[in-house]
Design an enzyme around this catalytic site. Structure first.
Site, PDB file in Angstrom:
ATOM      1  CG  HIS A 241      25.903  21.357 -58.596  1.00  0.00           C
ATOM      2  ND1 HIS A 241      27.155  21.154 -58.072  1.00  0.00           N
ATOM      3  CD2 HIS A 241      25.179  20.265 -58.244  1.00  0.00           C
ATOM      4  CE1 HIS A 241      27.173  19.994 -57.417  1.00  0.00           C
ATOM      5  NE2 HIS A 241      25.992  19.443 -57.515  1.00  0.00           N
TER       6      HIS A 241
ATOM      7  CG  ASP B  31      21.059  16.708 -57.485  1.00  0.00           C
ATOM      8  OD1 ASP B  31      21.581  15.781 -58.128  1.00  0.00           O
ATOM      9  OD2 ASP B  31      21.704  17.503 -56.778  1.00  0.00           O
TER      10      ASP B  31
ATOM     11  CD  GLU C 132      22.630   7.262 -62.722  1.00  0.00           C
ATOM     12  OE1 GLU C 132      22.326   6.892 -63.844  1.00  0.00           O
ATOM     13  OE2 GLU C 132      22.599   8.458 -62.368  1.00  0.00           O
TER      14      GLU C 132
END
Lengths: 275, 275
Positions: B62, B155, B158
Site C-alpha cells: 500500500h 491496484d 492478476e
C-alpha cells in the site's frame, strides 16, 4: 503420486515445492543433507530442512555476498569463505582478477561432494588453481588466522546446528584479527520479517568491533520472506563510498553498480533495526 | 487438527500458512472471496486463491503503490484508485495533505464489505470525507473520465478473472486520456521470477503511450517470489528526478526517500526486461 517438499520457515508459515525425485539424502557428521530435483527451481540443496541454494535462484545470494565487499575493497588479493561448500560464492570471487588466493573452509565435506555432483555449475570452480579447499571448522580457522585476508565472507547456515558459533561476538572479534588492516567482512544475517532480533543483535555486535558497519538486502525467493540481509563490517573502506571507476565490467544476473548502492537503502522497519 | 492454506503461486511452487479459522468464504458475482485468520500474517484476504493482503505485511504494497507516484507529482489533488477495495491504498493516499479527492472504483462490493469487517485498520479510511467509493467497473470508469485525475493507481488482481482487461494497451491508453496533462499512473505488475513476459509486455505497452516509463520493486513476503514490480507511466514528471524538498515527513513502515530512489535500481535480470 505427487511429491512436495514443504519447508516450515516459521512454525506457522512456509514454502512448498514440487519434487521430481530425491537425488540424495544423508545424515552427515554435522547435519541432515538432502538434494532434491524440483520442478520450479531445478536441483535444490537442503540442510537440516532449510533450502540453502537452488539452480534457478542461486545467483542472487552468491553475487550479493561476493561482489558488494569485493568491489568495496580497492585491491582484494586474499579472500576467505567460511562455509559455502556449494562453491557459489567462490565462483563469484574468482570473477575478480585481483584475487590471488581464495580459501574455502567448509566444516562438512559432504556438502562439497554432493554439490560437485548435483550442482556442477555452482561448484565447478572449486577446482580452480587459485582456490584452496579445507574441510575444517571455520571458527577454528578464523581463530588461527592473523592479518591474513583482505576480505572474509561468512556463508553459513542459520544460527542453529554447526553454524551456531558463527553468530557470536567472539567470532566477529576473531574475524577482525584475521583481516588485514583495511580488511572487510560480510555475513549473511537472515531476514527482517521473522528474525529481526538476530539482525539487530549482530549489527550491534559488529558495530562494537568495526568502524564501518552496514546492512544491505537482496531478494532471494526460496529464502524466508524473500528479503535477505547481509551485514558488513569494515575497518576502513565504506561500501557507500566506492568510486565509479572501481566498478569494472563483470557478467552478472543480479548485481550491478546501481544495485550495489541501492541494496543499502533499507525499508523503514529494517532501518530501525540498525538504530 | 491443523488447518493450512496452501497457495500454488506457480503450478510447481507455493506458500503455505497455518490457519486459525476461516472468517468468511463466498463466491461473489466476480470471484471467490476468502477471509482467513492466519497465525503468521493475521487476517488474510484471498481472491480466487491468491493472497491479496494480510494484516502483517500489507503496509509494503500500500505504501509503495501510493507514495512513489504521489511524491513524484508536485501537487496531486485528484486521485483515482482502480480496484483496491480493501482500502489500503486509499489510507496511504490520504496521508498526502494536498489530495482533495480520492476516488475508489472497485468492481466487487463484497471486497469492500468484508475488508471493513475483518481488516478495519486497512479499510477504515474508506469513510473519510475526501473519499468517494464507487462499486463499478474500473475499465468503464477510466473510459468515461477525461483529464480528470492527477494520479491514477491500478491496484488490481492478476490478469485473470475480473482484472484481465486492466493489463491491456487499450486500458493504458484510456488512463492517459483520464489523466491531466501532467498526470502519472502506476500499476502493480506482478513478479519477475515467474511473470517476466507480463512485465516486459506491460512495460513496452506503457512506453508507447507515456514519455516517462519506469519500473520499480518492493519486497512483499506473501506475494510470489517476494519481489513485486510496479510500472509507472508519466506524462512529464520523472520519479527519479524528484527534488529533495518535495519529500515531506510522513509516518511509514517501508517507504522512505531513500527507498523511493533505490526501488528503481533493478536487478540485472529485471532491468533486462525493460530494454
Amino acid at each position: 503420486m505427487e511429491l512436495w517438499y514443504t519447508e516450515k520457515q516459521t512454525k506457522d508459515f512456509g514454502i512448498t515445492a514440487k519434487v521430481k525425485r530425491s537425488l540424495h539424502s544423508e545424515k552427515t557428521d554435522y547435519q541432515q543433507l538432502d538434494m532434491l530435483e524440483t520442478d520450479e527451481w531445478g536441483n535444490m540443496l537442503v540442510l537440516d530442512g532449510m533450502v540453502m541454494t537452488t539452480q534457478k535462484d542461486e545467483f542472487v545470494y552468491h553475487e550479493m555476498v561476493a561482489h558488494v565487499p569485493l568491489f568495496t575493497h580497492p585491491n582484494p588479493k586474499h579472500v576467505l569463505v567460511v562455509g559455502g561448500g556449494d562453491g557459489g560464492v567462490i565462483r563469484e570471487v574468482l570473477k575478480h582478477k585481483q584475487v590471488e588466493t581464495a580459501t574455502l573452509v567448509e566444516i562438512d565435506g559432504k556438502v562439497i561432494e554432493y554439490s560437485k555432483q548435483y550442482l556442477p555449475e555452482i561448484a565447478g570452480d572449486l577446482d580452480d588453481p587459485r582456490v584452496t579447499v579445507k574441510v575444517a571448522d571455520g571458527f577454528m580457522h578464523i581463530a588461527e588466522s592473523k592479518r591474513a585476508y583482505d576480505v572474509i565472507m561468512v556463508d553459513s547456515t542459520e544460527p542453529v546446528g554447526p553454524a551456531a558459533n558463527l553468530f557470536t561476538k567472539g567470532f566477529y572479534s576473531g574475524i577482525s584479527k584475521a583481516l588485514k588492516d583495511d580488511g572487510i567482512f560480510v555475513a549473511q544475517t537472515d531476514n527482517p520479517w521473522f528474525k529481526a532480533d538476530l539482525i539487530q543483535q549482530v549489527y550491534k555486535d559488529v558495530q562494537e568491533i568495526f568502524p564501518v558497519t552496514r546492512l544491505y538486502t537482496a531478494n532471494i525467493p526460496t529464502y524466508p520472506s524473500g528479503l535477505w540481509t547481509f551485514t558488513i563490517g569494515s575497518k576502513i573502506h565504506d561500501p557507500l563510498k566506492v568510486k565509479d571507476q572501481r566498478f569494472t565490467e563483470m557478467e552478472t544476473k543480479y548485481y550491478t553498480k546501481d544495485i550495489h548502492f541501492a541494496s543499502f537503502a533499507l525499508p523503514k522497519f529494517v532501518k530501525d533495526l540498525t538504530e
